[in-house]
Each structure stands twice: as structure tokens, then as C-alpha cells.
Design a protein around this motif. Sequence first.
Motif, PDB file in Angstrom:
ATOM      1  N   SER A 177      -2.801   2.164   1.194  1.00  0.00           N
ATOM      2  CA  SER A 177      -1.390   2.458   1.460  1.00  0.00           C
ATOM      3  C   SER A 177      -1.224   3.861   2.026  1.00  0.00           C
ATOM      4  O   SER A 177      -1.816   4.819   1.527  1.00  0.00           O
ATOM      5  CB  SER A 177      -0.576   2.328   0.176  1.00  0.00           C
ATOM      6  OG  SER A 177      -0.652   1.015  -0.331  1.00  0.00           O
ATOM      7  N   THR A 178      -0.414   3.981   3.075  1.00  0.00           N
ATOM      8  CA  THR A 178      -0.210   5.270   3.734  1.00  0.00           C
ATOM      9  C   THR A 178       1.231   5.755   3.621  1.00  0.00           C
ATOM     10  O   THR A 178       1.609   6.720   4.274  1.00  0.00           O
ATOM     11  CB  THR A 178      -0.601   5.173   5.217  1.00  0.00           C
ATOM     12  OG1 THR A 178       0.146   4.112   5.838  1.00  0.00           O
ATOM     13  CG2 THR A 178      -2.083   4.893   5.376  1.00  0.00           C
ATOM     14  N   TYR A 179       2.018   5.075   2.816  1.00  0.00           N
ATOM     15  CA  TYR A 179       3.410   5.477   2.590  1.00  0.00           C
ATOM     16  C   TYR A 179       3.731   5.388   1.114  1.00  0.00           C
ATOM     17  O   TYR A 179       3.174   4.578   0.390  1.00  0.00           O
ATOM     18  CB  TYR A 179       4.376   4.538   3.336  1.00  0.00           C
ATOM     19  CG  TYR A 179       4.376   4.693   4.829  1.00  0.00           C
ATOM     20  CD1 TYR A 179       5.146   5.672   5.438  1.00  0.00           C
ATOM     21  CD2 TYR A 179       3.613   3.852   5.627  1.00  0.00           C
ATOM     22  CE1 TYR A 179       5.154   5.810   6.817  1.00  0.00           C
ATOM     23  CE2 TYR A 179       3.615   3.985   6.999  1.00  0.00           C
ATOM     24  CZ  TYR A 179       4.386   4.975   7.599  1.00  0.00           C
ATOM     25  OH  TYR A 179       4.379   5.105   8.957  1.00  0.00           O
TER      26      TYR A 179
ATOM     27  N   THR B 204      -8.574   7.487  -0.098  1.00  0.00           N
ATOM     28  CA  THR B 204      -8.688   6.041  -0.325  1.00  0.00           C
ATOM     29  C   THR B 204      -8.395   5.657  -1.775  1.00  0.00           C
ATOM     30  O   THR B 204      -8.588   4.510  -2.161  1.00  0.00           O
ATOM     31  CB  THR B 204     -10.097   5.548   0.049  1.00  0.00           C
ATOM     32  OG1 THR B 204     -11.076   6.268  -0.721  1.00  0.00           O
ATOM     33  CG2 THR B 204     -10.372   5.759   1.538  1.00  0.00           C
TER      34      THR B 204
ATOM     35  N   GLN C 263       1.900   7.008  -2.888  1.00  0.00           N
ATOM     36  CA  GLN C 263       0.601   6.631  -2.343  1.00  0.00           C
ATOM     37  C   GLN C 263      -0.477   7.524  -2.939  1.00  0.00           C
ATOM     38  O   GLN C 263      -0.186   8.620  -3.433  1.00  0.00           O
ATOM     39  CB  GLN C 263       0.607   6.775  -0.824  1.00  0.00           C
ATOM     40  CG  GLN C 263       0.850   8.209  -0.355  1.00  0.00           C
ATOM     41  CD  GLN C 263       0.736   8.353   1.139  1.00  0.00           C
ATOM     42  OE1 GLN C 263      -0.266   7.977   1.723  1.00  0.00           O
ATOM     43  NE2 GLN C 263       1.764   8.910   1.753  1.00  0.00           N
TER      44      GLN C 263
ATOM     45  N   GLY D 291       1.444   2.389   9.844  1.00  0.00           N
ATOM     46  CA  GLY D 291       0.892   2.590   8.510  1.00  0.00           C
ATOM     47  C   GLY D 291       0.960   1.299   7.704  1.00  0.00           C
ATOM     48  O   GLY D 291       1.392   0.247   8.205  1.00  0.00           O
TER      49      GLY D 291
END
Length: 197
Positions: free
Chosen positions: A99-101, A163, A159, A48
Motif C-alpha cells: 500500500s502506498t496511501y 514494504t 501505510q 499507487g
Amino acid sequence: MERGKGSPGKAPRVRAILAGGLVLGVGAAITLAAWNDSDFAQGTFTAGSFNLQGSTNGTTFTENPVGSPATLGFTTNPANLSPGDVVTAPFAVRLDGASTYDATVTLSTEASTGSLAGLTYELTQSEDFGCAETVTETLVTAGQTLGSTPASVTFDLAQGAGTDPGAPVNLCFRVTAGAVVQAQTGSTTWEFAAQSQ
């Protein structure tokens, strides 16, 4: 006597039949060995990501590396301070849309130059952008020496959805001039270091 001669004559036939049976047995074993079956499993691993952005106006968010930090827009000219003056500057940080966290942000003092004698500051958090907003949390208590940061000053960032960027955390720096010396000048740079949760 003829019968005795005949009995030995039958023995080779029996051996021949047994030998043929052995050959068939070997052939059957080879056929059974051809039965096979397999299963396979595969895993794909992708890391991630998260990226921290800052804003001095609450609208435009950009990356601000140590070589070109964002310049805080203080409400009163910080180049003409006298004892008792208080100057404020809003700042906001968020995670970008890639960002994925979630992240935990730790505040520290990156560097200071010149003279900051007689200057203290406070850092607060509010729901909306701007130093006139109601304070929801005090991160650095008033009276902290400018150019230093207490240990373990942290806050969380979430997050965004899809998107979209995450919701910003709105901050306000309040700098108070105490017994400053005429014509002294100095600067300090804060670091907001994000670590994924």
C-alpha cells in the motif's frame, strides 16, 4: 561617338555581377535556415495502490472478501445465548506492505440473515489486540441494533514504511442478548470499506 557606344557595352557586366550577388544571397539564406534546436520533456505516471487485510487473532492477516468473510471468534458460544449474555470478539484491520496511501475505513452492515431480534452490539478500538484491552475509542455505542450500523462510522489506517504493512487498528465487537426468543438464529456481516486519502 565611340564613347557612347562603349557605355551601353558596360551595362550587361553590371547586371551580371548583380545577378551573381543575388545568387550568393539566396545561398546564404538556405545555410541560415539549417540552424535548429529542440528541447523535450517527458512525464511517467504510475498509480499507487492499497490493500486492506483483516485478522481474527491479531497475528495472521488475510483478505476476506464478501463471499468468504472472516468468522469472528466470540469468547462465549454465540449459539447458546440467553437474556443478559454478553459475547465479545476481537478483530483487526491494516494496510498491506504494497500500500502506498493512507486510508479512511468506513464501517457498514453488508448483510444479515435470520432473526437478530433482541441482540445489540458495541464496537470499540484499543491499542492492543483483544477485547480485554483498555478502550481508546468507541466507534459504535452500546445498544446498537445488531444488523444495523450508524452513519459515518470511520477510522484511519496508515501505510507502512517501505514494504512493511501499516500498523493495525484493533477492534472489539461486544454483542449483548436481550429479550431473545428460544432457538432463534441469525447472522450479520460487517463491511470495512477502505478509501485512499
